[in-house]
Design a protein around this motif. Sequence first.
Motif, PDB file in Angstrom:
ATOM      1  N   ARG A   1      30.353  38.584 121.606  1.00 25.36           N
ATOM      2  CA  ARG A   1      28.922  38.293 121.568  1.00 25.36           C
ATOM      3  C   ARG A   1      28.135  39.291 122.198  1.00 25.36           C
ATOM      4  NH1 ARG A   1      26.481  33.281 121.764  1.00 25.36           N
ATOM      5  NH2 ARG A   1      27.587  33.306 119.724  1.00 25.36           N
ATOM      6  N   TYR A   2      28.513  39.930 123.387  1.00 24.84           N
ATOM      7  CA  TYR A   2      27.601  40.823 124.239  1.00 24.84           C
ATOM      8  C   TYR A   2      28.239  42.534 124.057  1.00 24.84           C
ATOM      9  CZ  TYR A   2      25.582  36.640 125.926  1.00 24.84           C
ATOM     10  OH  TYR A   2      24.747  35.634 125.995  1.00 24.84           O
ATOM     11  N   GLY A   3      29.497  42.617 123.424  1.00 20.00           N
ATOM     12  CA  GLY A   3      30.056  43.806 123.617  1.00 20.00           C
ATOM     13  C   GLY A   3      30.961  44.134 124.626  1.00 20.00           C
ATOM     14  N   ALA A   4      31.542  45.358 125.056  1.00 23.07           N
ATOM     15  CA  ALA A   4      32.075  45.530 126.213  1.00 23.07           C
ATOM     16  C   ALA A   4      31.336  45.600 127.549  1.00 23.07           C
ATOM     17  CB  ALA A   4      33.010  46.898 125.932  1.00 23.07           C
ATOM     18  N   VAL A   5      31.285  44.512 128.017  1.00 21.78           N
ATOM     19  CA  VAL A   5      30.504  44.337 129.198  1.00 21.78           C
ATOM     20  C   VAL A   5      31.364  43.536 130.319  1.00 21.78           C
ATOM     21  CG1 VAL A   5      28.422  44.339 127.900  1.00 21.78           C
ATOM     22  CG2 VAL A   5      29.221  42.087 128.449  1.00 21.78           C
ATOM     23  N   ASP A   6      30.641  43.749 131.430  1.00 23.65           N
ATOM     24  CA  ASP A   6      31.241  42.937 132.646  1.00 23.65           C
ATOM     25  C   ASP A   6      31.095  41.225 132.005  1.00 23.65           C
ATOM     26  OD1 ASP A   6      32.023  41.519 135.028  1.00 23.65           O
ATOM     27  OD2 ASP A   6      30.692  42.553 136.185  1.00 23.65           O
ATOM     28  N   SER A   7      31.927  40.612 132.015  1.00 26.51           N
ATOM     29  CA  SER A   7      31.819  39.143 131.411  1.00 26.51           C
ATOM     30  C   SER A   7      31.389  38.446 132.732  1.00 26.51           C
ATOM     31  CB  SER A   7      33.238  38.658 130.940  1.00 26.51           C
ATOM     32  OG  SER A   7      34.144  38.467 131.989  1.00 26.51           O
ATOM     33  N   SER A   8      31.463  38.546 133.775  1.00 28.03           N
ATOM     34  CA  SER A   8      30.725  38.004 135.108  1.00 28.03           C
ATOM     35  C   SER A   8      29.396  37.870 134.851  1.00 28.03           C
ATOM     36  CB  SER A   8      31.442  38.271 136.329  1.00 28.03           C
ATOM     37  OG  SER A   8      30.799  39.701 136.570  1.00 28.03           O
ATOM     38  N   LYS A   9      28.631  38.825 134.387  1.00 28.05           N
ATOM     39  CA  LYS A   9      27.324  38.924 134.170  1.00 28.05           C
ATOM     40  C   LYS A   9      26.466  37.949 133.093  1.00 28.05           C
ATOM     41  CE  LYS A   9      26.833  43.590 136.049  1.00 28.05           C
ATOM     42  NZ  LYS A   9      26.321  45.089 135.572  1.00 28.05           N
ATOM     43  N   HIS A  10      27.361  37.398 132.261  1.00 25.44           N
ATOM     44  CA  HIS A  10      27.092  36.446 131.084  1.00 25.44           C
ATOM     45  C   HIS A  10      27.831  35.256 131.601  1.00 25.44           C
ATOM     46  CE1 HIS A  10      25.273  39.817 128.867  1.00 25.44           C
ATOM     47  NE2 HIS A  10      26.368  40.404 129.037  1.00 25.44           N
ATOM     48  N   GLY A  11      27.113  33.927 131.032  1.00 23.21           N
ATOM     49  CA  GLY A  11      27.414  32.619 130.913  1.00 23.21           C
ATOM     50  C   GLY A  11      28.646  32.384 130.121  1.00 23.21           C
ATOM     51  N   GLU A  12      29.015  31.366 130.085  1.00 28.18           N
ATOM     52  CA  GLU A  12      30.215  30.810 129.103  1.00 28.18           C
ATOM     53  C   GLU A  12      29.698  31.040 127.763  1.00 28.18           C
ATOM     54  OE1 GLU A  12      33.492  27.356 128.640  1.00 28.18           O
ATOM     55  OE2 GLU A  12      31.472  26.826 129.201  1.00 28.18           O
ATOM     56  N   VAL A  13      30.577  31.831 127.039  1.00 27.01           N
ATOM     57  CA  VAL A  13      30.532  31.720 125.311  1.00 27.01           C
ATOM     58  C   VAL A  13      31.683  31.044 124.839  1.00 27.01           C
ATOM     59  CG1 VAL A  13      30.392  33.601 123.327  1.00 27.01           C
ATOM     60  CG2 VAL A  13      29.182  34.109 125.661  1.00 27.01           C
ATOM     61  N   VAL A  14      31.465  29.937 124.308  1.00 26.49           N
ATOM     62  CA  VAL A  14      32.545  28.986 124.080  1.00 26.49           C
ATOM     63  C   VAL A  14      33.018  29.393 122.543  1.00 26.49           C
ATOM     64  CG1 VAL A  14      31.951  27.219 125.497  1.00 26.49           C
ATOM     65  CG2 VAL A  14      30.901  27.204 123.069  1.00 26.49           C
ATOM     66  N   ALA A  15      32.034  29.975 121.503  1.00 25.06           N
ATOM     67  CA  ALA A  15      32.500  30.408 120.316  1.00 25.06           C
ATOM     68  C   ALA A  15      31.620  31.562 119.717  1.00 25.06           C
ATOM     69  CB  ALA A  15      32.394  29.031 119.269  1.00 25.06           C
ATOM     70  N   VAL A  16      32.230  32.266 118.683  1.00 24.76           N
ATOM     71  CA  VAL A  16      31.313  33.276 118.221  1.00 24.76           C
ATOM     72  C   VAL A  16      31.896  33.444 116.747  1.00 24.76           C
ATOM     73  CG1 VAL A  16      30.995  35.779 118.112  1.00 24.76           C
ATOM     74  CG2 VAL A  16      31.284  34.709 120.231  1.00 24.76           C
ATOM     75  N   TYR A  17      31.096  33.702 115.819  1.00 30.52           N
ATOM     76  CA  TYR A  17      31.370  33.954 114.261  1.00 30.52           C
ATOM     77  C   TYR A  17      31.360  35.329 114.151  1.00 30.52           C
ATOM     78  CZ  TYR A  17      31.671  34.265 109.365  1.00 30.52           C
ATOM     79  OH  TYR A  17      31.819  34.377 108.063  1.00 30.52           O
ATOM     80  N   ARG A  18      32.338  36.063 113.571  1.00 31.65           N
ATOM     81  CA  ARG A  18      32.198  37.289 113.350  1.00 31.65           C
ATOM     82  C   ARG A  18      31.979  37.551 111.696  1.00 31.65           C
ATOM     83  NH1 ARG A  18      34.975  40.476 117.509  1.00 31.65           N
ATOM     84  NH2 ARG A  18      33.768  42.255 116.225  1.00 31.65           N
ATOM     85  N   ASP A  19      30.877  38.023 111.433  1.00 30.04           N
ATOM     86  CA  ASP A  19      30.780  38.082 109.957  1.00 30.04           C
ATOM     87  C   ASP A  19      31.671  39.120 109.256  1.00 30.04           C
ATOM     88  OD1 ASP A  19      28.400  36.694 110.435  1.00 30.04           O
ATOM     89  OD2 ASP A  19      26.933  38.223 110.004  1.00 30.04           O
TER      90      ASP A  19
END
Length: 140
Positions: free
Chosen positions: A39-57
Amino acid sequence: MDALLTAMVMWLSVNFGLPPSYDHLAVQLVPPNRTVAARYGAVDSSKHGEVVAVYRDATRTILLSEGRSGETPAELSILVHELVHHLQNEAGQRYPCAAAREKTAYAAQDAWLGLFGRSLESDFGLDKATLMLMTHCTPS
């Protein structure tokens, strides 16, 4: 899984006018940090809330965070939400921003939950005002 996806595609097509696609996509269970990175790219995942799902086009794949069993209407509604994005992608639908693409996905998810006497607000804490903000393009 194919029978469930077919039923959901039919339901989405009838109720939301999305062109059906029965060429099913891949659904992968992945570690939560992978959905955040998708969802956010290669970032520190602790800075973002939970992402339960993502669709990759590009890969026609839904990434679901591990631990999702699909045993509740709420968990299945997450699949419905991402399946909307798949059908939008397959139909070549374009949007002025990513947020605008979410409007139909959240509407479908809420309608799915409504079949079970639930809602986005009751299961995910998303009220109408929040949804309106989340689905409108903001100027850059």
